[in-house]
Design an enzyme around this catalytic site. Sequence first.
Site, mmCIF file in Angstrom:
data_model
loop_
_atom_site.group_PDB
_atom_site.id
_atom_site.type_symbol
_atom_site.label_atom_id
_atom_site.label_comp_id
_atom_site.label_asym_id
_atom_site.label_seq_id
_atom_site.Cartn_x
_atom_site.Cartn_y
_atom_site.Cartn_z
ATOM 1 N N TYR A 273 0.673 -1.204 0.200
ATOM 2 C CA TYR A 273 -0.096 0.135 -0.050
ATOM 3 C C TYR A 273 0.806 1.284 0.052
ATOM 4 O O TYR A 273 0.237 2.259 -0.284
ATOM 5 C CB TYR A 273 -1.060 0.128 0.976
ATOM 6 C CG TYR A 273 -2.015 -1.161 1.166
ATOM 7 C CD1 TYR A 273 -2.221 -1.748 0.182
ATOM 8 C CD2 TYR A 273 -2.953 -0.998 2.307
ATOM 9 C CE1 TYR A 273 -3.320 -2.732 -0.059
ATOM 10 C CE2 TYR A 273 -3.895 -2.143 2.346
ATOM 11 C CZ TYR A 273 -4.130 -3.104 0.918
ATOM 12 O OH TYR A 273 -4.946 -3.805 1.114
ATOM 13 N N LYS B 115 2.828 -15.498 2.624
ATOM 14 C CA LYS B 115 2.567 -16.202 1.555
ATOM 15 C C LYS B 115 4.055 -16.750 0.851
ATOM 16 O O LYS B 115 4.448 -16.400 -0.266
ATOM 17 C CB LYS B 115 2.153 -15.410 0.458
ATOM 18 C CG LYS B 115 1.626 -16.208 -1.102
ATOM 19 C CD LYS B 115 0.306 -16.931 -0.767
ATOM 20 C CE LYS B 115 -0.128 -17.658 -2.184
ATOM 21 N NZ LYS B 115 -0.949 -18.847 -1.990
ATOM 22 N N ASP C 277 -4.020 -17.705 2.035
ATOM 23 C CA ASP C 277 -5.237 -18.495 1.623
ATOM 24 C C ASP C 277 -5.670 -19.443 2.457
ATOM 25 O O ASP C 277 -6.942 -19.358 2.794
ATOM 26 C CB ASP C 277 -4.858 -19.202 0.123
ATOM 27 C CG ASP C 277 -3.457 -19.704 -0.166
ATOM 28 O OD1 ASP C 277 -2.794 -19.427 0.694
ATOM 29 O OD2 ASP C 277 -3.297 -20.570 -1.020
ATOM 30 N N ASP D 221 -5.500 -6.436 5.832
ATOM 31 C CA ASP D 221 -6.752 -5.703 5.278
ATOM 32 C C ASP D 221 -7.703 -6.645 5.276
ATOM 33 O O ASP D 221 -8.948 -6.441 5.642
ATOM 34 C CB ASP D 221 -6.201 -4.862 4.211
ATOM 35 C CG ASP D 221 -7.177 -3.950 3.970
ATOM 36 O OD1 ASP D 221 -8.161 -3.744 4.899
ATOM 37 O OD2 ASP D 221 -7.322 -3.160 2.601
ATOM 38 N N ASP E 248 -11.293 -7.928 7.775
ATOM 39 C CA ASP E 248 -12.628 -7.782 7.444
ATOM 40 C C ASP E 248 -13.446 -9.128 7.523
ATOM 41 O O ASP E 248 -14.467 -9.413 8.122
ATOM 42 C CB ASP E 248 -12.836 -7.182 6.162
ATOM 43 C CG ASP E 248 -12.924 -5.651 5.999
ATOM 44 O OD1 ASP E 248 -12.548 -5.031 6.991
ATOM 45 O OD2 ASP E 248 -13.741 -5.447 5.128
#
Length: 352
Positions: free
Chosen positions: A141, A188, A220, A244, A248
Amino acid sequence: MPKIAVLPGDGIGQEIMPEALKVLRAVLGDRIKDFEFQEYLVGGTAIDQTGKALPPETLKACQEADAVLLGAMGGPKWDKLPAEERPERGALLPLRKELGLYANIRPVKMIPSLISASTLKEEVVKNVDLVVIRELTGGIYFGEKGRKSDPPSVYDVLYYTEEEIRRILKIGFETAMNRKKKLCSVDKANVLESSRFWREIAEDMAKEYPEVELTHMYVDNAAMQLVRYPEQFDVIVTENMFGDILTDLASMLGGSIGMLASASMNGKKGLYEPAHGSAPDIAGQNKANPLATILSAAMMLRFTFGLDQDADRIEQAVRKVLAQGYRTGDIAGPKDHVIGTKEMGDAVVAAL
Ligand code: NAD
């Protein structure tokens, strides 16, 4: 005198912030005069009045404050502005960066009386009690980004220094030490070099925390495990973008995004805000759930000011009103009596 910068922001931010302040006044009583609360403009409201999403006066006040209490920002009215002028890019990201708020902490705990509000089965969510720690000022980001014309192409660079990774992992290990001593580092590493580096550092640091059981999980798989068997998690630590998305996802394990508080920290200094956005679809209708903001205010008392007992009282009052059956629309079942934002704030004050 400790300073608290209050930034209601946009949409439901304007409605939920007064409820959080009401609860703070009730819990602190006379001690409220030991704190300086001052309100500032931010987000779309600030664009309308000053032309900037983060006016210099607001930034300065936040830099000087011990804690920042934020509602939410953004909305369709400002979506057509160039990206860097919009509330999120123009205020939220610079605020995090300028205040050095590198650690986002989001606890997710199932409140028994809300089990029926969850979209997941009761047996899956009933024992959820976890914390997600997300790196907030680095990674993709904040990396270099751009477009090229020949051939038409685009890039976003994921960049971390070793020091950035160490300081967020340290918060992960220390949070785990204060809880069930289980830390799951999410990455990852099968694909990304940054993740392999992250894993090496985590392994190295684990030697300093022999009591903490460190595990690694691919992002994942972590997404799948969070909805399959969330009870397995105690503390999750991860980089910015993975965090992020996972926060959620994790918010639904606690019943509703309207319940999820968050703290973004740099040492004792913190920015406290609900995990949800400005909810333009219900703004101005006294429908928003103020509990995430009220619980964020409790986190502020605990983390920045060390007022653990007052924070406990707020959290207990929230559990009590829910057990009594008070519900805003987002957490109501078909047979529940729905109350408004203000009434929910009043109920929490009464329960104190
Ligand atoms: P949102 O979180 O605002 O809303 C998603 C859904 O959840 C909506 O249906 C909304 O009504 C509901 N909801 C959210 N908070 C609620 C609450 N307290 N009580 C009851 N229902 C609630 O996300 P969005 O719709 O994707 O974004 C709306 C705006 O908010 C956008 O401009 C976005 O950029 C901004 N946003 C800001 C922040 C922030 O300020 N930190 C975070 C996320 C999104």
